[in-house]
Design an enzyme around this catalytic site. Structure first.
Site, PDB file in Angstrom:
ATOM      1  CD  GLU A 233      16.383  -2.966   1.514  1.00  0.00           C
ATOM      2  OE1 GLU A 233      16.655  -1.967   0.833  1.00  0.00           O
ATOM      3  OE2 GLU A 233      17.216  -3.537   2.238  1.00  0.00           O
ATOM      4  CB  CYS A 267      13.555  -0.792  -6.426  1.00  0.00           C
ATOM      5  SG  CYS A 267      14.656  -2.203  -6.243  1.00  0.00           S
TER       6      CYS A 267
HETATM    7  P1  NAD Z   1       3.497  -1.587  -2.374  1.00  0.00           P
HETATM    8  O1  NAD Z   1       4.057  -0.667  -1.347  1.00  0.00           O
HETATM    9  O2  NAD Z   1       2.233  -1.243  -3.027  1.00  0.00           O
HETATM   10  O3  NAD Z   1       3.275  -3.047  -1.747  1.00  0.00           O
HETATM   11  C1  NAD Z   1       4.321  -3.785  -1.163  1.00  0.00           C
HETATM   12  C2  NAD Z   1       3.743  -4.757  -0.150  1.00  0.00           C
HETATM   13  O4  NAD Z   1       3.202  -4.022   0.939  1.00  0.00           O
HETATM   14  C3  NAD Z   1       2.613  -5.633  -0.694  1.00  0.00           C
HETATM   15  O5  NAD Z   1       2.753  -6.932  -0.177  1.00  0.00           O
HETATM   16  C4  NAD Z   1       1.383  -4.950  -0.122  1.00  0.00           C
HETATM   17  O6  NAD Z   1       0.290  -5.828   0.020  1.00  0.00           O
HETATM   18  C5  NAD Z   1       1.906  -4.511   1.233  1.00  0.00           C
HETATM   19  N1  NAD Z   1       1.155  -3.428   1.888  1.00  0.00           N
HETATM   20  C6  NAD Z   1       0.423  -2.444   1.314  1.00  0.00           C
HETATM   21  N2  NAD Z   1      -0.080  -1.623   2.284  1.00  0.00           N
HETATM   22  C7  NAD Z   1       0.382  -2.095   3.466  1.00  0.00           C
HETATM   23  C8  NAD Z   1       0.236  -1.684   4.819  1.00  0.00           C
HETATM   24  N3  NAD Z   1      -0.487  -0.613   5.163  1.00  0.00           N
HETATM   25  N4  NAD Z   1       0.849  -2.403   5.788  1.00  0.00           N
HETATM   26  C9  NAD Z   1       1.604  -3.472   5.465  1.00  0.00           C
HETATM   27  N5  NAD Z   1       1.773  -3.927   4.211  1.00  0.00           N
HETATM   28  C10 NAD Z   1       1.173  -3.239   3.219  1.00  0.00           C
HETATM   29  O7  NAD Z   1       4.673  -1.806  -3.443  1.00  0.00           O
HETATM   30  P2  NAD Z   1       4.606  -2.623  -4.823  1.00  0.00           P
HETATM   31  O8  NAD Z   1       3.732  -1.883  -5.780  1.00  0.00           O
HETATM   32  O9  NAD Z   1       4.327  -4.058  -4.583  1.00  0.00           O
HETATM   33  O10 NAD Z   1       6.123  -2.531  -5.296  1.00  0.00           O
HETATM   34  C11 NAD Z   1       6.629  -1.450  -6.032  1.00  0.00           C
HETATM   35  C12 NAD Z   1       7.447  -0.535  -5.147  1.00  0.00           C
HETATM   36  O11 NAD Z   1       8.419  -1.288  -4.443  1.00  0.00           O
HETATM   37  C13 NAD Z   1       8.241   0.477  -5.962  1.00  0.00           C
HETATM   38  O12 NAD Z   1       8.208   1.714  -5.314  1.00  0.00           O
HETATM   39  C14 NAD Z   1       9.655  -0.091  -5.942  1.00  0.00           C
HETATM   40  O13 NAD Z   1      10.672   0.855  -6.133  1.00  0.00           O
HETATM   41  C15 NAD Z   1       9.703  -0.717  -4.579  1.00  0.00           C
HETATM   42  N6  NAD Z   1      10.716  -1.764  -4.507  1.00  0.00           N
HETATM   43  C16 NAD Z   1      11.841  -1.527  -3.787  1.00  0.00           C
HETATM   44  C17 NAD Z   1      12.849  -2.488  -3.741  1.00  0.00           C
HETATM   45  C18 NAD Z   1      14.119  -2.245  -2.971  1.00  0.00           C
HETATM   46  O14 NAD Z   1      14.866  -3.199  -2.778  1.00  0.00           O
HETATM   47  N7  NAD Z   1      14.398  -1.037  -2.523  1.00  0.00           N
HETATM   48  C19 NAD Z   1      12.692  -3.678  -4.440  1.00  0.00           C
HETATM   49  C20 NAD Z   1      11.516  -3.890  -5.161  1.00  0.00           C
HETATM   50  C21 NAD Z   1      10.529  -2.928  -5.188  1.00  0.00           C
END
Ligand code: NAD
Length: 500
Positions: A233, A267
């Protein structure tokens, strides 16, 4: 130690210990043992045990909302309506419907083979250990719903919250600890994704990930080594398309809320507003005027609409994108800067007029309170403009002509199209949530979420008393059987297909 900072006041609100990588082996071993036993618990019983979280949550409604508010920077009432309520509502829905979705054996028609006393059943089986990786923006409702669906479906869960919201992660673990579940069924791990992420992907049977597109792609690449399934997502750049016949009074309020709720860190937030040329000037003037009335402050104060962004880095990135927009010819109508009156990470609600869809501010996700506005002339013109984007999470069409809206909906390249609504369908537990293009793959929520948390098991049952026609020996009898197969095959040729 992971330090948790209130982004509105910059106060330290708590600390959580990072999970040492060496501990992950044992965590996954415990998760596997717990899952094997849990899968044997009848589905209805699993649902009854998991729904008990609602009682635990109901005793601390305000406490949870306040914690989310302090860790993310949004008003507590918003945290309650959009997150805490969302969890209770969806858990109740899953509890009420999971047996309908997963409980029955589906009998499949086998055509000719049925004449040989053969039949097939399809059951849904849990996947095993699901790793839920959560984002910071809705740290309670997003992972919570994914955990509930995974558990009811018979999986165990290893959950990794964002390091920005580790305290909310701890709270989720505390809630599951308070109900009667086997040890090891839900375990939360804490740490930087770039450190702890790979071992999680390597050990889990499936990753349900919510976060940025860049991280989602890394997870999918890593998952390829172990063929770990992924549901992703990811990011969005939601378009809101307004036609002149829409209820404009409601529409302008929707645009304001859709763009700036949770400081635009959503998002599905409205990121691109497409206004028909006939209403462009008046609508925009009204929107800017209404936006100037939003109250931005420390979100725990009363009547605050817009709080803080999550951290300095995110805020600086948003500001950088706004500056890029200005350089490319964008015109800032309101906002466009860090709020100078507040010391936390507050970025003012910002509206920028853009000239065309090639601009960076139109193409890229700006995860903050920044709304980009464009003018369109016709239906075809706007469909092309909306689809000219790498993301495809949600979009909305605003018109009083629902049939016209549906026609457009079918042409927009997003997982959800709302007609006369914005953002809120994430709150609908019954409907599938997920994107196309760079917004992700797979679906959470509703029946589709349960399908995502299970695999089909095909059981084929044979009660034929003789040897099968196609078994050895390939003698004269077999030649005759082969001839008969030709007759059957000929009967399956459709010369004049008709629609049924
Ligand atoms: P992010 O990708 O920075 O982090 C998300 C999660 O991934 C965190 O828990 C982080 O620690 C983890 N992570 C980071 N690197 C990783 C790796 N290499 N392997 C595994 N896990 C890893 O995102 P964010 O800044 O927390 O959230 C914002 C983003 O999320 C925006 O782009 C937003 O659009 C998206 N988002 C999407 C939805 C949806 O339902 N489509 C919902 C909410 C947020």
């Amino acid at each position: 130690m992971i330090k948790s900072i209130n982004p509105a006041t910059l106060e330290l609100i708590g600390e959580v210990e990072e999970t040492p990588i060496e501990k992950l082996d044992q965590i996954f071993k415990d998760a596997r043992v717990a899952q094997k036993n849990w899968a044997k618990v009848p589905l209805e019983e699993r649902a009854k045990r998991v729904v008990k979280v609602n009682e635990v949550i109901s005793k601390q409604f305000d406490e949870i909302a306040l914690l989310i508010s302090k860790e993310v920077g949004k008003p507590p009432s918003e945290a309650f309506v959009n997150e805490v309520y969302g969890v209770v509502d969806s858990t109740f829905y899953y509890y009420t419907n999971v047996v309908d979705f997963l409980g029955s054996e589906e009998e499949i028609s086998l055509g000719f083979y049925e004449s040989l006393d053969k039949r097939s059943l399809i059951l849904r089986k849990p996947i095993g250990v699901i790793c839920v990786i959560g984002p910071y923006n809705y740290p309670f409702t997003i992972p919570f719903q994914q955990i509930v669906q995974s558990l009811m479906a018979g999986n165990s869960v290893v959950f990794k919250p964002s390091s920005e919201t580790a305290l909310v992660g701890e709270k989720i673990q505390e809630i599951f600890n308070a109900i009667d579940l086997p040890k090891g069924l839900v375990q939360t791990v804490y740490g930087n994704g770039s450190k702890i992420g790979n071992p999680l992907i390597d050990n889990a049977d499936k990753i349900i990930f919510t976060g940025s597109t860049a991280t989602g792609k890394k997870i999918m690449q890593r998952g390829a080594d172990t063929l770990t399934e992924v549901a992703l997502e990811l990011g969005g750049k939601a378009a809101m398309v307004v036609f002149p016949d829409a209820n404009l009074e409601r529409t302008v309020l929707a645009a304001r809320w859709g763009a700036f709720t949770n400081s635009g860190q959503v998002c599905a937030a409205v990121k691109r507003l497409f206004l028909h040329e006939d209403i462009y000037d008046d609508f925009l003037e009204n929107l800017v005027n209404l936006t100037s009335k939003l109250k931005q402050d420390i979100p725990t104060k009363s009547n605050v609409d817009v709080g803080a962004m999550i951290n300095e880095e995110q805020l600086n990135w948003v500001d950088k994108m706004v500056q890029v927009g200005i350089k490319e010819g964008g015109k800032v109508l309101i906002g466009g800067r860090r709020n100078p009156n507040l010391k936390g990470y507050f970025y003012e609600p910002t509206i920028i007029e853009a000239q065309d869809t090639n601009m960076h501010i139109v193409q890229e996700e700006i995860f903050g309170p920044v709304l980009v506005v464009l003018k369109f002339k016709s239906k075809d013109n706007v469909i092309e403009m909306v689809n000219d984007n790498q993301y495809g999470l949600v979009s909305s069409v605003w018109t009083n002509n629902i049939e016209f809206g549906k026609k457009i909906a079918k042409e927009l390249e997003t997982g959800t199209v709302m007609i006369n609504e914005v953002v809120y369908t994430f709150a609908l537990a019954a409907t599938p949530w997920g994107g196309v293009k760079n917004s992700g793959i797979g679906r959470t929520h509703g029946k589709f979420g349960f399908i995502e948390a299970t695999r089909p098991l095909h059981i084929n049952i044979d009660q034929y008393k003789e040897k099968d026609l196609w078994w050895f020996e390939y003698d004269a009898d077999y030649e005759e059987i082969a001839e008969n197969f030709k007759n059957i095959a000929s009967s399956l040729v459709v010369k004049e297909p008709t629609t049924k």
